[in-house]
Design an enzyme around this catalytic site. Structure first.
Site, mmCIF file in Angstrom:
data_model
loop_
_atom_site.group_PDB
_atom_site.id
_atom_site.type_symbol
_atom_site.label_atom_id
_atom_site.label_comp_id
_atom_site.label_asym_id
_atom_site.label_seq_id
_atom_site.Cartn_x
_atom_site.Cartn_y
_atom_site.Cartn_z
ATOM 1 N N ASN A 45 -74.069 -71.706 2.859
ATOM 2 C CA ASN A 45 -72.850 -73.109 2.552
ATOM 3 C C ASN A 45 -72.362 -73.259 3.860
ATOM 4 O O ASN A 45 -72.445 -73.413 4.623
ATOM 5 C CB ASN A 45 -72.740 -73.064 1.478
ATOM 6 C CG ASN A 45 -72.256 -74.789 0.934
ATOM 7 O OD1 ASN A 45 -72.325 -75.290 1.914
ATOM 8 N ND2 ASN A 45 -72.098 -74.954 -0.428
ATOM 9 N N ASP A 46 -71.645 -72.496 3.706
ATOM 10 C CA ASP A 46 -69.947 -72.435 4.020
ATOM 11 C C ASP A 46 -70.066 -71.992 5.755
ATOM 12 O O ASP A 46 -69.398 -72.880 6.594
ATOM 13 C CB ASP A 46 -68.484 -71.213 3.669
ATOM 14 C CG ASP A 46 -68.616 -72.208 2.489
ATOM 15 O OD1 ASP A 46 -68.496 -73.462 1.880
ATOM 16 O OD2 ASP A 46 -67.957 -70.960 1.379
ATOM 17 N N VAL A 47 -70.643 -70.981 6.198
ATOM 18 C CA VAL A 47 -71.210 -70.676 7.179
ATOM 19 C C VAL A 47 -72.209 -71.736 8.414
ATOM 20 O O VAL A 47 -72.320 -71.383 9.226
ATOM 21 C CB VAL A 47 -72.065 -69.197 7.268
ATOM 22 C CG1 VAL A 47 -71.415 -67.822 6.702
ATOM 23 C CG2 VAL A 47 -73.164 -69.250 6.173
ATOM 24 N N ALA A 55 -66.452 -71.482 -0.720
ATOM 25 C CA ALA A 55 -64.285 -72.094 -0.102
ATOM 26 C C ALA A 55 -64.287 -73.008 -1.369
ATOM 27 O O ALA A 55 -63.107 -73.787 -0.635
ATOM 28 C CB ALA A 55 -64.653 -72.586 1.107
#
Lengths: 465, 95
Positions: A389-391, A430
């Site tokens: 997700n965040d990456v 995050a």
């Protein structure tokens, strides 16, 4: 044995360690590198056993046997998906052993009535502090990774003050041990307070920041060994310990850079306890998220000539690596070019994704690093995000106020079509919404990663049948 | 003091060697690097052996026995797990 011979043997061991690390720089020679390291260790152990200082072997042999059995058992029974906690735990063992050796040396000298040099005292204090901190920090980290302890950050009021206070107590006890050799209670107290510090430092750190913690503990286990080297004035311990210390520091730096955060930011927290900004998520997602099903994805794949998979920790959680392998094999047999985009902090330890994919026989040439794959996404027909997700969050590039601003991301959004396999729209670690999910070229496949991939493969086979 | 300066020199230089060598290791090998270097940090085993062999007092024997067990588990477990992982890294030719 002549002490000079022993010293030369230790030197040779250290050369083997360094040569081993050098061979570890390529997948082809890495196995040999590990064997070189192991033979260096064997040499060091054998030479040590021949030392004339040793008067009795029973304790040593029993210890070696028990340790070997424990090591073999854990190494052979741990599944690849549990590798992060295993590595974490072994770090802790090394740190603890160093602290114990320093303690034993201290009591030895005291019982013999020999004078304690300043170097000895400082090194004993350092080794006890770092070693114990490593053990307890690693235990908490491994517990979190294994799911025995709540993985989310454990935070409380006045956290930073308490950590600072405990650190000062540690340093005070260390200096007591250094300046007043008769204060033996200070040694035991130091062990206790360092253990507390290890727990306090790791408990507030959340799951996705674990790669940094594990790297740091790796570094500490080496530094504890080096400190013990100063206790015993032993060069082999100092050299090997500092090599490992340096290795851990470098990995820590790489991990922090891959998240565009400072080490202080990771250690002191600030991430993970954020609540999702639901208002922002609402405006980003409202009416723009397109949901899809395995059949549609199969049709996309059938028409594709270039596919990239971007795996994340979700892949490990869903144990989807075999499903990924089956899809990869089938697509490759159809002549589709399939690559894997690996973000440095994907997973729970550095290199986590590489190990999982290697386990299912994905050739390592297919694992592309971020700098290598990003310029290629424009030529990619279908990018499949599995449990990441965040990456892959474009906010990192576009919103300078976002907590992940400046973090290098996999630019999957440049692909013609992006398929995101995810259970829901919930935010990543995050805590920020991901506008990628609402992009025009993005399709969301809401499902468990393993089942979704299997369903896609089944539909694809039907299409081809 | 002379001994200390000598040891400190070794320590600092070894750190630099470590930085140089480790920087060259690619990300796909970072997990084996960690578990392998982890095994090497078990070098403290030689201190543990020396201490366990002197059998000075009950306390030192207990401490050093525990140290031998933990360090040996670290060494054997670390190298073995690294070997297991590296054996899986395959290139296209021989899948």
């Amino acid at each position: 044995m002549n002490p000079a011979v022993v010293q030369l043997a230790y030197l040779f061991s250290c050369i083997l360690f360094i040569a081993g690390f050098m061979q570890l720089s390529r997948p082809k020679t890495a196995k040999r590198g590990n064997l070189l390291g192991a033979s260096g260790m064997l040499l060091a152990i054998v030479v040590t056993l021949l030392d004339k200082q040793i008067v009795s072997f029973e304790i040593i042999l029993v210890g070696l046997l028990v340790g070997t059995a424990l090591g073999i058992f854990t190494a052979l029974t741990t599944p690849m998906t549990a590798m992060p906690q295993m590595v974490g735990l072994l770090n802790g063992f090394g740190g603890a052993a160093s602290a114990l050796v320093a303690g034993a040396a201290l009591f030895e000298i005291l019982s013999l009535g020999n004078p304690l040099t300043l170097q000895f005292r400082i090194a004993t204090a350092a080794s006890s502090l770092i070693g114990t901190l490593t053990l307890f920090g690693s235990l908490v980290a491994a517990g979190k990774l294994q799911g025995l302890i709540k993985e989310s950050p454990i935070r409380y009021k006045g956290e930073q003050c308490i950590k600072l206070l405990v650190l000062f107590v540690c340093l005070f006890l260390g200096s007591m041990l250094t300046t007043r050799p008769d204060t033996l209670w200070a040694y035991w107290a130091l062990l206790g307070v360092s253990a507390l510090l290890g727990v306090l430092l790791t408990a507030p750190i959340g799951g996705a920041d674990m790669p940094v913690v594990i790297c740091l503990m790796n570094s500490y286990s080496g530094l504890a060994g080096a400190a013990t080297g100063f206790v015993l004035s032993n060069t082999a311990l100092i050299i090997a310990g500092s090599l490992v210390g340096a290795s851990g520091i470098i990995l820590t730096q790489i991990m922090c850079k891959a998240m565009n955060r400072s080490l202080a930011n990771v250690l002191l927290g600030g991430f993970g306890e954020l609540k999702e900004d639901t208002a922002l998520a609402g405006t980003i997602y409202a009416g723009r998220v397109k949901s899809t099903d395995p059949e549609e994805v199969a049709m996309l794949l059938e028409a594709a000539s270039r596919v990239v998979l971007a795996p994340g920790y979700g892949l490990a959680v869903a144990q989807a690596q075999y499903a990924v392998r089956d899809l990869y094999n089938y697509l490759t047999s159809l002549g589709v070019e399939v690559d894997f985009a690996i973000h440095p902090v994907a997973g729970r330890m550095p290199g986590h994704m590489s190990v999982l994919l290697a386990e299912v026989d994905i050739p390592y040439e297919k694992l592309k690093e971020i700098d290598e794959i990003n310029p290629e996404f424009e030529q990619v027909d279908v990018a499949i995000v599995v449990g990441a997700n965040d990456v892959v969050n474009p906010l990192a590039n576009t919103d300078p106020n976002s907590p992940i601003a400046g973090m290098p991301i996999l630019e999957v959004y440049k692909a013609k079509t992006v398929v995101v396999i995810k259970r829901s729209l919930s935010p990543g670690f995050a805590g920020v919404p991901n506008p990628l999910f609402a992009y025009d070229n993005t399709l969301m496949l809401f499902a468990d990663a393993k089942q979704a991939l299997q369903a896609v493969l089944a539909s694809l086979k039907e299409l081809k049948a | 003091m002379d001994v200390f300066i000598g040891l400190l020199t070794i320590f600092v230089l070894a750190m630099f060697v470590g930085f140089e060598v480790i920087t060259k290791i690619p990300p796909i090998l970072h997990t084996p690097l960690m578990s392998g270097s982890n095994a090497i940090s078990g070098i403290t085993i030689i201190g543990a052996i020396l201490s366990a062999g002197t059998k000075l007092t009950m306390l030192t024997t207990v401490l050093s026995f525990l140290a031998v067990v933990l360090a040996m588990a670290n060494v054997v477990g670390g190298f073995l797990i690294t070997h297991r992982m590296l054996r899986m890294f395959r290139t296209k030719g021989r899948a």
